[in-house]
Motif scaffolding. Structure first.
Motif, PDB file in Angstrom:
ATOM      1  N   UNK A  44       0.928  -1.394  -0.131  1.00 45.60           N
ATOM      2  CA  UNK A  44       0.299   0.063  -0.202  1.00 45.60           C
ATOM      3  C   UNK A  44       0.578   1.337  -0.436  1.00 45.60           C
ATOM      4  N   UNK A  45       2.050   1.176   0.111  1.00 41.54           N
ATOM      5  CA  UNK A  45       2.346   2.434   0.597  1.00 41.54           C
ATOM      6  C   UNK A  45       3.613   2.578  -0.654  1.00 41.54           C
ATOM      7  N   UNK A  46       4.105   1.741  -1.184  1.00 40.91           N
ATOM      8  CA  UNK A  46       4.668   1.741  -2.467  1.00 40.91           C
ATOM      9  C   UNK A  46       3.327   1.665  -3.323  1.00 40.91           C
ATOM     10  N   UNK A  47       2.324   2.076  -3.404  1.00 40.60           N
ATOM     11  CA  UNK A  47       1.483   2.435  -4.929  1.00 40.60           C
ATOM     12  C   UNK A  47       0.698   3.395  -4.392  1.00 40.60           C
ATOM     13  N   UNK A  48       1.059   3.607  -2.875  1.00 36.07           N
ATOM     14  CA  UNK A  48       0.660   5.360  -3.181  1.00 36.07           C
ATOM     15  C   UNK A  48       1.719   6.471  -2.607  1.00 36.07           C
ATOM     16  N   UNK A  49       3.292   6.244  -2.528  1.00 36.10           N
ATOM     17  CA  UNK A  49       4.057   7.045  -2.823  1.00 36.10           C
ATOM     18  C   UNK A  49       4.273   7.276  -4.535  1.00 36.10           C
ATOM     19  N   UNK A  50       3.612   6.417  -5.282  1.00 40.11           N
ATOM     20  CA  UNK A  50       3.617   6.740  -6.628  1.00 40.11           C
ATOM     21  C   UNK A  50       1.888   7.126  -7.461  1.00 40.11           C
ATOM     22  N   UNK A  51       1.443   6.852  -6.835  1.00 44.15           N
ATOM     23  CA  UNK A  51      -0.122   7.064  -7.469  1.00 44.15           C
ATOM     24  C   UNK A  51      -1.278   7.639  -6.477  1.00 44.15           C
ATOM     25  N   UNK A  52      -1.404   6.751  -5.333  1.00 39.23           N
ATOM     26  CA  UNK A  52      -2.084   7.289  -4.115  1.00 39.23           C
ATOM     27  C   UNK A  52      -3.002   6.210  -4.392  1.00 39.23           C
ATOM     28  N   UNK A  53      -3.754   5.971  -3.543  1.00 39.92           N
ATOM     29  CA  UNK A  53      -5.355   4.804  -3.594  1.00 39.92           C
ATOM     30  C   UNK A  53      -4.510   3.304  -2.557  1.00 39.92           C
ATOM     31  N   UNK A  54      -3.269   3.479  -1.479  1.00 39.34           N
ATOM     32  CA  UNK A  54      -3.209   2.901  -1.114  1.00 39.34           C
ATOM     33  C   UNK A  54      -4.031   2.232  -0.223  1.00 39.34           C
ATOM     34  N   UNK A  55      -5.236   3.341  -0.068  1.00 38.12           N
ATOM     35  CA  UNK A  55      -6.150   2.526   1.519  1.00 38.12           C
ATOM     36  C   UNK A  55      -6.998   1.603   1.431  1.00 38.12           C
ATOM     37  N   UNK A  56      -7.374   1.460  -0.298  1.00 42.68           N
ATOM     38  CA  UNK A  56      -7.752   0.259  -0.987  1.00 42.68           C
ATOM     39  C   UNK A  56      -7.449  -1.014  -0.823  1.00 42.68           C
ATOM     40  N   UNK A  57      -6.051  -1.197   0.013  1.00 42.48           N
ATOM     41  CA  UNK A  57      -5.639  -1.967   0.409  1.00 42.48           C
ATOM     42  C   UNK A  57      -5.928  -2.427   1.922  1.00 42.48           C
ATOM     43  N   UNK A  58      -5.019  -1.189   2.224  1.00 43.76           N
ATOM     44  CA  UNK A  58      -4.868  -0.834   4.404  1.00 43.76           C
ATOM     45  C   UNK A  58      -6.308  -1.619   4.940  1.00 43.76           C
ATOM     46  N   UNK A  59      -7.100  -0.509   4.567  1.00 45.09           N
ATOM     47  CA  UNK A  59      -8.344  -0.308   4.797  1.00 45.09           C
ATOM     48  C   UNK A  59      -9.726  -1.683   5.007  1.00 45.09           C
ATOM     49  N   UNK A  60      -9.458  -2.214   3.728  1.00 47.88           N
ATOM     50  CA  UNK A  60     -10.520  -3.362   3.881  1.00 47.88           C
ATOM     51  C   UNK A  60      -9.315  -4.564   4.356  1.00 47.88           C
ATOM     52  N   UNK A  61      -8.161  -3.943   4.698  1.00 46.80           N
ATOM     53  CA  UNK A  61      -7.389  -5.160   4.955  1.00 46.80           C
ATOM     54  C   UNK A  61      -7.804  -5.403   6.644  1.00 46.80           C
ATOM     55  N   UNK A  62      -7.542  -4.258   7.187  1.00 44.48           N
ATOM     56  CA  UNK A  62      -8.547  -3.928   8.734  1.00 44.48           C
ATOM     57  C   UNK A  62      -9.555  -4.297   8.958  1.00 44.48           C
ATOM     58  N   UNK A  63     -10.362  -4.028   8.067  1.00 42.28           N
ATOM     59  CA  UNK A  63     -11.310  -4.928   8.397  1.00 42.28           C
ATOM     60  C   UNK A  63     -11.610  -5.457   8.401  1.00 42.28           C
ATOM     61  N   UNK A  64     -11.259  -7.101   7.440  1.00 44.25           N
ATOM     62  CA  UNK A  64     -10.379  -8.148   7.301  1.00 44.25           C
ATOM     63  C   UNK A  64     -10.546  -8.937   8.514  1.00 44.25           C
ATOM     64  N   UNK A  65      -9.673  -7.817   9.173  1.00 45.68           N
ATOM     65  CA  UNK A  65      -9.125  -8.643  11.170  1.00 45.68           C
ATOM     66  C   UNK A  65      -9.751  -7.881  12.087  1.00 45.68           C
ATOM     67  N   UNK A  66     -11.225  -8.411  11.135  1.00 49.39           N
ATOM     68  CA  UNK A  66     -12.311  -7.645  12.789  1.00 49.39           C
ATOM     69  C   UNK A  66     -11.889  -5.970  13.705  1.00 49.39           C
ATOM     70  N   UNK A  67     -11.292  -5.237  12.549  1.00 46.64           N
ATOM     71  CA  UNK A  67     -11.406  -4.047  13.374  1.00 46.64           C
ATOM     72  C   UNK A  67     -12.636  -3.555  13.231  1.00 46.64           C
ATOM     73  N   UNK A  68     -13.436  -2.720  14.073  1.00 47.92           N
ATOM     74  CA  UNK A  68     -14.522  -1.811  13.476  1.00 47.92           C
ATOM     75  C   UNK A  68     -13.986  -0.897  12.315  1.00 47.92           C
TER      76      UNK A  68
END
Length: 257
Positions: free
Chosen positions: A20-44
């Protein structure tokens, strides 16, 4: 909130953080990976958003410093944009608790698809022809308008904000692509830090997990920013197109599926 995550979850979040950091540094949009990942492991959801802001600060600040050191961002030229983005981010965070964002979920995919199509078929959309032009001071009116709108959006929602900054900076300020990326990373740092302070004040940040992902995002952002600077437009443009289309598909599925 007590974290009861398996070691495998921590490992997966680390890998996703780097990507996510790699993609975010180039074009943005890393949150589309990191946020679903956090939700998947059970974070509200609200805690996931706040925790992701903490992690995103590491990545965006790292790539901002990298672009600055390579003289691809001049702070003196963007003071108005800085303050407008800060104010916009504050108002966006406040709007989260005042307005039903359902309407934005319907409109946003259409807007992003339009940006993707424009970028794909316009040879000048990514600033290919501007690479050797001197960087001039843009008008305060343009900076304030762009900064407030995008800062507001990042505080309110956020998906694809880096891509929005990059393509709008090319169009509004006639910046070369790498300078647009530099401006995008600095201004998303402003809105990330602002939003983090607001989420933290409401107790919506899991600090240990955010710091863990943040360090991983920092590593990915450093590699991504250096890669973008070294390989330039031929490297960035395909990633930009793929990421923007991925954002559009993701948001379309979420809103209309």
């Amino acid at each position: 909130m007590d974290l009861l995550l398996d070691p495998s979850h921590w490992a997966v979040l680390a890998v996703i953080g780097i990507i996510a950091g790699f993609i975010d540094a180039i074009v943005g949009g890393g949150g589309l990976l990191s946020i679903p990942a956090l939700l998947t492991v059970g974070i509200p959801p609200h805690l996931a958003l706040g925790t992701n802001k903490l992690a995103a600060c590491f990545g965006s600040l790292t790539s901002s410093v990298t672009f600055y050191k390579q003289q691809l961002f001049n702070p003196k030229l963007w003071k108005a944009c800085f303050f407008a983005t800060l104010i916009g981010s504050v108002t966006g965070c406040i709007l989260v608790f005042l307005i039903d964002p359902a309407w934005l979920d319907k409109i946003l995919p259409l807007l992003i698809i339009g940006i993707a199509i424009y970028t794909l078929f316009s040879p000048k959309a990514m600033g290919d022809k501007n690479v050797n032009l001197p960087i001039e001071r843009s008008s305060a009116r343009k900076q304030i308008t762009q900064g407030f709108i995008l800062g507001n959006y990042d505080g309110f929602a956020g998906p694809g904000i880096g891509a929005f900054w990059t393509v709008s900076s090319v169009s509004i300020h006639k910046l070369p692509l790498l300078h647009s990326c530099g401006l995008a990373r600095v201004m998303t740092s402003v809105s990330n830090v602002t939003a983090l302070l607001i989420f933290a004040s409401m107790g919506q940040v899991q600090w240990m997990l955010g710091l863990w992902m943040g360090v991983c995002m920092m590593a990915g952002s450093y590699i991504g920013a250096r890669s973008a600077i070294r390989f330039g437009i031929p490297f960035i443009k395909p990633i930009f197109i793929v990421m923007v289309l991925s954002i559009a598909i993701h948001l379309t599925w979420s809103a209309w599926g």
